[in-house]
Design a protein around this motif. Sequence first.
Motif, PDB file in Angstrom:
ATOM      1  N   ASP A 130       0.829  -1.213   0.000  1.00 35.40           N
ATOM      2  CA  ASP A 130       0.000   0.000   0.000  1.00 35.40           C
ATOM      3  C   ASP A 130       0.860   1.259   0.000  1.00 35.40           C
ATOM      4  OD1 ASP A 130      -2.503  -1.449   0.318  1.00 35.40           O
ATOM      5  OD2 ASP A 130      -1.850  -1.833   2.373  1.00 35.40           O
ATOM      6  N   LEU A 131       2.102   1.136   0.465  1.00 39.09           N
ATOM      7  CA  LEU A 131       2.949   2.305   0.681  1.00 39.09           C
ATOM      8  C   LEU A 131       4.412   1.917   0.533  1.00 39.09           C
ATOM      9  CD1 LEU A 131       3.174   5.317   1.850  1.00 39.09           C
ATOM     10  CD2 LEU A 131       3.453   4.211   4.076  1.00 39.09           C
ATOM     11  N   LEU A 132       5.206   2.821  -0.054  1.00 43.02           N
ATOM     12  CA  LEU A 132       6.652   2.649  -0.129  1.00 43.02           C
ATOM     13  C   LEU A 132       7.332   3.588   0.853  1.00 43.02           C
ATOM     14  CD1 LEU A 132       7.221   2.596  -4.006  1.00 43.02           C
ATOM     15  CD2 LEU A 132       6.854   0.636  -2.486  1.00 43.02           C
ATOM     16  N   LEU A 133       8.251   3.052   1.664  1.00 41.30           N
ATOM     17  CA  LEU A 133       9.165   3.862   2.465  1.00 41.30           C
ATOM     18  C   LEU A 133      10.526   3.743   1.791  1.00 41.30           C
ATOM     19  CD1 LEU A 133       8.299   2.787   6.136  1.00 41.30           C
ATOM     20  CD2 LEU A 133       7.415   4.741   4.848  1.00 41.30           C
ATOM     21  N   VAL A 134      11.085   4.853   1.344  1.00 38.25           N
ATOM     22  CA  VAL A 134      12.289   4.805   0.516  1.00 38.25           C
ATOM     23  C   VAL A 134      13.355   5.724   1.085  1.00 38.25           C
ATOM     24  CG1 VAL A 134      13.238   5.213  -1.783  1.00 38.25           C
ATOM     25  CG2 VAL A 134      10.925   4.268  -1.541  1.00 38.25           C
ATOM     26  N   ASP A 135      14.533   5.153   1.349  1.00 37.82           N
ATOM     27  CA  ASP A 135      15.671   5.953   1.775  1.00 37.82           C
ATOM     28  C   ASP A 135      16.266   6.670   0.563  1.00 37.82           C
ATOM     29  OD1 ASP A 135      17.645   6.969   3.462  1.00 37.82           O
ATOM     30  OD2 ASP A 135      19.007   5.331   2.976  1.00 37.82           O
TER      31      ASP A 135
END
Length: 247
Positions: free
Chosen positions: A46-51
Amino acid sequence: MKILWVEDEEELLAEGGRFLRAEGCQVAEARSAEEVPALIAREKPDLLLVDWTLAGRETGLDLCRRNDREWQLPLLMLTAKGDEFDRVLALELGADDYIQKPFSLRELLARMKAVLRRSGRNGSNVTGREAENVPVSEAILKRGRLTIQPDHYQAKLDGQLLELTRTEFVLLERLARNPGRVYTRAHLMEEALGDTFAGYERTIDSHIRNLRRKLGDDPAAPEFIQTIYGVGYKFNPDTENPGASHE
């Protein structure tokens, strides 16, 4: 909530993953951008957490660009970079929010929920002011040559699908829903990105500039989005057929 977290700091990924799982999230992990396409296809997050900075050839910004082109998933950028230029760059490339390291994991979770609410992908109950951040889905909007489908986050010009970021779509939908109404930059910022970005109202100018380019809108004689100098923007009330169709 299904999350794909792309992060090469193993300690942060491990600690953050434990916290989010304890909060009821499903978390898939990647340590490089190259792993992401297969994980998206398999996990359907549902969601991307991207460094921002990643090991390998591709950075978080490269993933942000690709997400905008291909997957169009809500994306929260995580980075140690903190100046306004970096914040604006991440937003212009399609990030929905931006959180600076080091951060509280509870703040991260709150930001994730806010991004999902604004994207319209969250199935939980949203009430009051938060509900205003989700595009109204009651009608297809027709504004001259422009057709907007809030349910599908799609806009078409002369029948051709426009490739808009989520932020650009939210701005267009808000302006087009109320032709002639003047929105301040601060209001549009809150509508599109939430109050996290209060004080960065000029970021809206960049989004509007990109939106106009995609619409083919001449700022000197705009068909769609008009500038109200010193205040903000409005949708041209003289655009043909300003009604809404319930098709």
